[in-house]
Design a protein around this motif. Structure first.
Motif, PDB file in Angstrom:
ATOM      1  N   MET A   1       0.618 -18.542  14.340  1.00 29.21           N
ATOM      2  CA  MET A   1       1.571 -17.522  13.934  1.00 29.21           C
ATOM      3  C   MET A   1       0.808 -16.229  13.674  1.00 29.21           C
ATOM      4  N   ALA A   2       1.545 -15.136  13.692  1.00 31.23           N
ATOM      5  CA  ALA A   2       0.998 -13.845  13.305  1.00 31.23           C
ATOM      6  C   ALA A   2       1.827 -13.328  12.137  1.00 31.23           C
ATOM      7  N   VAL A   3       1.189 -12.573  11.273  1.00 27.64           N
ATOM      8  CA  VAL A   3       1.858 -11.953  10.144  1.00 27.64           C
ATOM      9  C   VAL A   3       1.777 -10.448  10.347  1.00 27.64           C
ATOM     10  N   ARG A   4       2.911  -9.764  10.179  1.00 25.21           N
ATOM     11  CA  ARG A   4       2.955  -8.298  10.223  1.00 25.21           C
ATOM     12  C   ARG A   4       3.147  -7.827   8.790  1.00 25.21           C
ATOM     13  N   SER A   5       2.242  -6.979   8.349  1.00 30.84           N
ATOM     14  CA  SER A   5       2.293  -6.465   6.985  1.00 30.84           C
ATOM     15  C   SER A   5       2.332  -4.946   7.041  1.00 30.84           C
ATOM     16  N   GLU A   6       3.307  -4.376   6.376  1.00 21.16           N
ATOM     17  CA  GLU A   6       3.444  -2.923   6.333  1.00 21.16           C
ATOM     18  C   GLU A   6       3.590  -2.498   4.876  1.00 21.16           C
ATOM     19  N   SER A   7       2.500  -1.991   4.323  1.00 26.34           N
ATOM     20  CA  SER A   7       2.545  -1.533   2.936  1.00 26.34           C
ATOM     21  C   SER A   7       1.443  -0.511   2.709  1.00 26.34           C
ATOM     22  N   GLY A   8       1.636   0.318   1.723  1.00 30.89           N
ATOM     23  CA  GLY A   8       0.633   1.317   1.382  1.00 30.89           C
ATOM     24  C   GLY A   8       0.327   2.283   2.507  1.00 30.89           C
ATOM     25  N   ARG A  12      -0.491  -3.691   9.570  1.00 33.54           N
ATOM     26  CA  ARG A  12      -1.582  -4.602   9.905  1.00 33.54           C
ATOM     27  C   ARG A  12      -1.004  -5.919  10.383  1.00 33.54           C
ATOM     28  N   PHE A  13      -1.678  -6.546  11.319  1.00 33.84           N
ATOM     29  CA  PHE A  13      -1.325  -7.876  11.793  1.00 33.84           C
ATOM     30  C   PHE A  13      -2.522  -8.783  11.578  1.00 33.84           C
ATOM     31  N   TRP A  14      -2.276 -10.065  11.331  1.00 37.38           N
ATOM     32  CA  TRP A  14      -3.357 -11.048  11.347  1.00 37.38           C
ATOM     33  C   TRP A  14      -2.790 -12.392  11.780  1.00 37.38           C
ATOM     34  N   LEU A  15      -3.687 -13.237  12.291  1.00 36.71           N
ATOM     35  CA  LEU A  15      -3.297 -14.558  12.755  1.00 36.71           C
ATOM     36  C   LEU A  15      -3.535 -15.586  11.665  1.00 36.71           C
ATOM     37  N   ASP A  32      -2.716 -18.971   5.335  1.00 34.23           N
ATOM     38  CA  ASP A  32      -3.024 -17.712   4.646  1.00 34.23           C
ATOM     39  C   ASP A  32      -1.726 -17.037   4.233  1.00 34.23           C
ATOM     40  N   TRP A  33      -1.828 -16.116   3.284  1.00 32.68           N
ATOM     41  CA  TRP A  33      -0.641 -15.386   2.850  1.00 32.68           C
ATOM     42  C   TRP A  33      -1.015 -13.952   2.507  1.00 32.68           C
ATOM     43  N   PRO A  34       0.002 -13.084   2.458  1.00 30.30           N
ATOM     44  CA  PRO A  34      -0.255 -11.669   2.178  1.00 30.30           C
ATOM     45  C   PRO A  34      -0.676 -11.432   0.731  1.00 30.30           C
ATOM     46  N   GLU A  35      -1.152 -10.233   0.490  1.00 33.83           N
ATOM     47  CA  GLU A  35      -1.616  -9.859  -0.852  1.00 33.83           C
ATOM     48  C   GLU A  35      -0.505 -10.017  -1.883  1.00 33.83           C
ATOM     49  N   PHE A  36       0.706  -9.588  -1.553  1.00 35.92           N
ATOM     50  CA  PHE A  36       1.843  -9.708  -2.466  1.00 35.92           C
ATOM     51  C   PHE A  36       2.841 -10.683  -1.858  1.00 35.92           C
ATOM     52  N   GLY A  37       2.675 -11.943  -2.117  1.00 36.43           N
ATOM     53  CA  GLY A  37       3.582 -12.925  -1.553  1.00 36.43           C
ATOM     54  C   GLY A  37       3.027 -14.321  -1.693  1.00 36.43           C
ATOM     55  N   ASP A  38       3.482 -15.186  -0.818  1.00 35.92           N
ATOM     56  CA  ASP A  38       3.134 -16.592  -0.886  1.00 35.92           C
ATOM     57  C   ASP A  38       2.924 -17.095   0.535  1.00 35.92           C
ATOM     58  N   HIS A  39       2.521 -18.332   0.678  1.00 38.88           N
ATOM     59  CA  HIS A  39       2.306 -18.892   2.006  1.00 38.88           C
ATOM     60  C   HIS A  39       3.560 -19.573   2.532  1.00 38.88           C
ATOM     61  N   ALA A  40       4.700 -19.393   1.877  1.00 40.27           N
ATOM     62  CA  ALA A  40       5.982 -19.938   2.331  1.00 40.27           C
ATOM     63  C   ALA A  40       6.801 -18.815   2.959  1.00 40.27           C
ATOM     64  N   TRP A  41       7.393 -19.133   4.112  1.00 41.16           N
ATOM     65  CA  TRP A  41       8.160 -18.140   4.874  1.00 41.16           C
ATOM     66  C   TRP A  41       9.531 -18.711   5.189  1.00 41.16           C
ATOM     67  N   LEU A  42      10.559 -17.876   5.145  1.00 37.71           N
ATOM     68  CA  LEU A  42      11.918 -18.311   5.439  1.00 37.71           C
ATOM     69  C   LEU A  42      12.076 -18.522   6.944  1.00 37.71           C
ATOM     70  N   LEU A  43      12.499 -19.716   7.352  1.00 34.53           N
ATOM     71  CA  LEU A  43      12.673 -20.017   8.769  1.00 34.53           C
ATOM     72  C   LEU A  43      13.719 -19.112   9.421  1.00 34.53           C
ATOM     73  N   ALA A  44      14.766 -18.787   8.706  1.00 30.54           N
ATOM     74  CA  ALA A  44      15.869 -18.015   9.279  1.00 30.54           C
ATOM     75  C   ALA A  44      15.476 -16.581   9.623  1.00 30.54           C
ATOM     76  N   PHE A  50       8.503 -15.662  -1.207  1.00 34.30           N
ATOM     77  CA  PHE A  50       8.243 -15.162  -2.553  1.00 34.30           C
ATOM     78  C   PHE A  50       8.786 -13.751  -2.724  1.00 34.30           C
ATOM     79  N   CYS A  51       8.727 -12.969  -1.662  1.00 36.30           N
ATOM     80  CA  CYS A  51       9.155 -11.570  -1.724  1.00 36.30           C
ATOM     81  C   CYS A  51       9.936 -11.228  -0.453  1.00 36.30           C
TER      82      CYS A  51
END
Length: 95
Positions: A1-8, A12-15, A32-44, A50-51
């Motif tokens: 999976m890839a994570v897209r993070s947009e803050s500050g 940024r993207f990371w695998l 792995d999880w983002p700086e402000f969040g958790d390692h759980a993601w909503l499937l929908a 977490f956020c």
């Protein structure tokens, strides 16, 4: 999976790897999880459980996403003055 993070003012993207799945709870877990969040993601929605109103979400690691990660491993600044929020290269962002 890839994570897209947009803050500050950065995007940024990371695998990351999938660590688990709970269909009953509608969650996908990553290593792995983002700086402000958790390692759980909503499937929908792919948003962080977490956020869910935050700026982090799961995305498909397409060839374009992987090229972005290779070219900009620390992300890039977002030009908020543009109506399209154009991405700037890191050297342009500092000036």
């Amino acid at each position: 999976m890839a994570v897209r993070s947009e803050s500050g003012g950065q995007v940024r993207f990371w695998l990351t790897n999938i660590d688990g799945l709970s269909r009953a709870r509608g969650l996908l877990f990553t290593e792995d999880w983002p700086e402000f969040g958790d390692h759980a993601w909503l499937l929908a929605t792919g948003r962080n459980a977490f956020c869910p109103d935050g700026q982090d979400r799961l995305v498909i690691p397409t060839a374009a996403v992987i090229r972005f990660i290779e070219e900009f491993p620390h992300g890039v600044a977002i030009d908020a003055s543009s109506s399209r929020a154009a991405l700037l290269s890191p050297d342009m962002a500092s000036g």
